[in-house]
Design an enzyme around this catalytic site. Structure first.
Site, PDB file in Angstrom:
ATOM      1  N   GLU A   1      58.964 -65.182 -31.444  1.00 20.27           N
ATOM      2  CA  GLU A   1      58.104 -64.474 -32.321  1.00 20.27           C
ATOM      3  C   GLU A   1      58.191 -63.748 -33.559  1.00 20.27           C
ATOM      4  OE1 GLU A   1      55.154 -61.750 -30.363  1.00 20.27           O
ATOM      5  OE2 GLU A   1      54.861 -63.303 -29.492  1.00 20.27           O
TER       6      GLU A   1
ATOM      7  N   ARG B   1      54.632 -62.118 -22.336  1.00 18.03           N
ATOM      8  CA  ARG B   1      55.704 -61.604 -23.272  1.00 18.03           C
ATOM      9  C   ARG B   1      56.330 -63.619 -23.413  1.00 18.03           C
ATOM     10  NH1 ARG B   1      53.858 -57.777 -24.666  1.00 18.03           N
ATOM     11  NH2 ARG B   1      54.904 -56.128 -24.765  1.00 18.03           N
TER      12      ARG B   1
ATOM     13  N   HIS C   1      49.795 -63.259 -30.896  1.00 18.69           N
ATOM     14  CA  HIS C   1      49.738 -62.445 -30.757  1.00 18.69           C
ATOM     15  C   HIS C   1      49.105 -61.149 -30.835  1.00 18.69           C
ATOM     16  CE1 HIS C   1      52.855 -60.129 -28.667  1.00 18.69           C
ATOM     17  NE2 HIS C   1      51.891 -59.022 -27.986  1.00 18.69           N
TER      18      HIS C   1
END
Length: 295
Positions: free
Chosen positions: A241, A215, A260
């Site tokens: 993000e 993460r 991602h």
């Protein structure tokens, strides 16, 4: 189910009526078991409050940070442990090889034959897998045949049939100075937020590579900007993000970014549908659910 594609892949399960709902529009009635969309936004999770009678939420992601607190009390929350192991491990290997071999530099020099200086091989490289769960093990299973020297780190020390001895996270200060590559795979929690910060990154030797497929907040962005150039970074996740256009990370030296995408491959649908099918079967049969992370 969140999509028709997933519902069709799961197929019929005795005793289960499937409804497709992506979180938009009126909430369907009588939903007890909910599978939100893979890329679940906070506002979609909040709609769990509109599902009267909801008892179980099955995520399609391995990470579940920030989800339980947005759901009604008493809900059983399950994550998708095992679903993304292969795809995420593959992506981590790809990021390692791309960064070590200077592929981003070659892409930027496209149209010009320019030799790069001698690059580090993954063979004989010292790789620390930071977070040795199911994805960490899947990564080690790929790195060891490529002749990397793998050190695994988890929350507690233990023996392991693949890597020998898993080291405790408290050993990081003594381990980091000896590593060529560090791959972050820990779940996001208060303990792991900013785990790789300025102090820990400073322990890595010049030229080491840090890969984040966990993460974004596990790796401190300001620290990355300070160490970029001395260290290399390959980030599939960032903080913030999505990473905004014009953010300094885009232009930082020796930083490779992918948006991602580690888990979103063709490997996902057969694995998530198999998990959901098994969970539904268990629920109908009165058997314990797997991958329960809170209830």
């Amino acid at each position: 189910m969140s999509t028709t594609e997933l519902a069709e892949a799961v197929g019929p399960v005795d005793g289960v009526e499937v409804v497709v709902w992506n979180g938009d529009g009126p909430a369907p009635e009588g939903v007890e078991f909910w599978v939100p969309h893979y890329a679940t936004r906070a506002d979609v999770i909040d709609r769990g409050h509109d599902l009267q009678g909801l008892e179980v939420v099955q995520l399609q992601s391995a990470g579940y940070d920030g989800v339980a607190e947005r759901l009604p009390g008493g809900i059983t929350l399950c994550n998708a442990t095992g679903v993304h192991d292969d795809a995420t491990a593959e992506h981590a290997v790809g990021l390692i090889l791309a960064s070590l071999r200077g592929i981003p530099e070659s892409v930027r020099q496209h149209g010009h034959w320019q030799s790069l200086p001698g690059r580090r091989s993954l063979a004989d490289a010292r790789v620390l897998v930071l977070g040795y769960g199911s994805i960490g093990r899947a990564l080690a299973e790929r790195l060891l045949p490529m002749k990397a020297s793998v050190t695994a780190v988890a929350s507690r020390e233990r023996d392991d049939d693949l890597v020998g001895r898993v080291r405790a996270i408290g050993d990081l200060p003594s381990l980091l100075p000896e590593q060529d590559v560090v791959v972050a795979l820990v779940p996001l929690s208060e303990e792991t937020r900013g785990l790789l910060d300025d102090d820990t990154l400073a322990l890595l030797p010049d030229g080491a590579l840090v890969v984040n497929v966990a993460r974004g907040p596990v790796v401190d962005t300001d620290a990355v900007l300070r160490h970029a150039g001395r260290l290399r970074f390959a980030l599939d996740v960032t903080d913030p993000e999505p990473l905004p256009d014009g953010h300094p990370l885009w232009d930082a030296p020796d930083v490779l970014i992918t948006p991602h995408i580690a888990g979103g491959t063709t490997a996902m649908l057969p694995r998530i549908s198999s998990l959901v099918r098994d969970q539904l079967r268990r629920r109908v049969a009165g058997e314990p659910l797997i991958n329960v992370v809170s209830h």
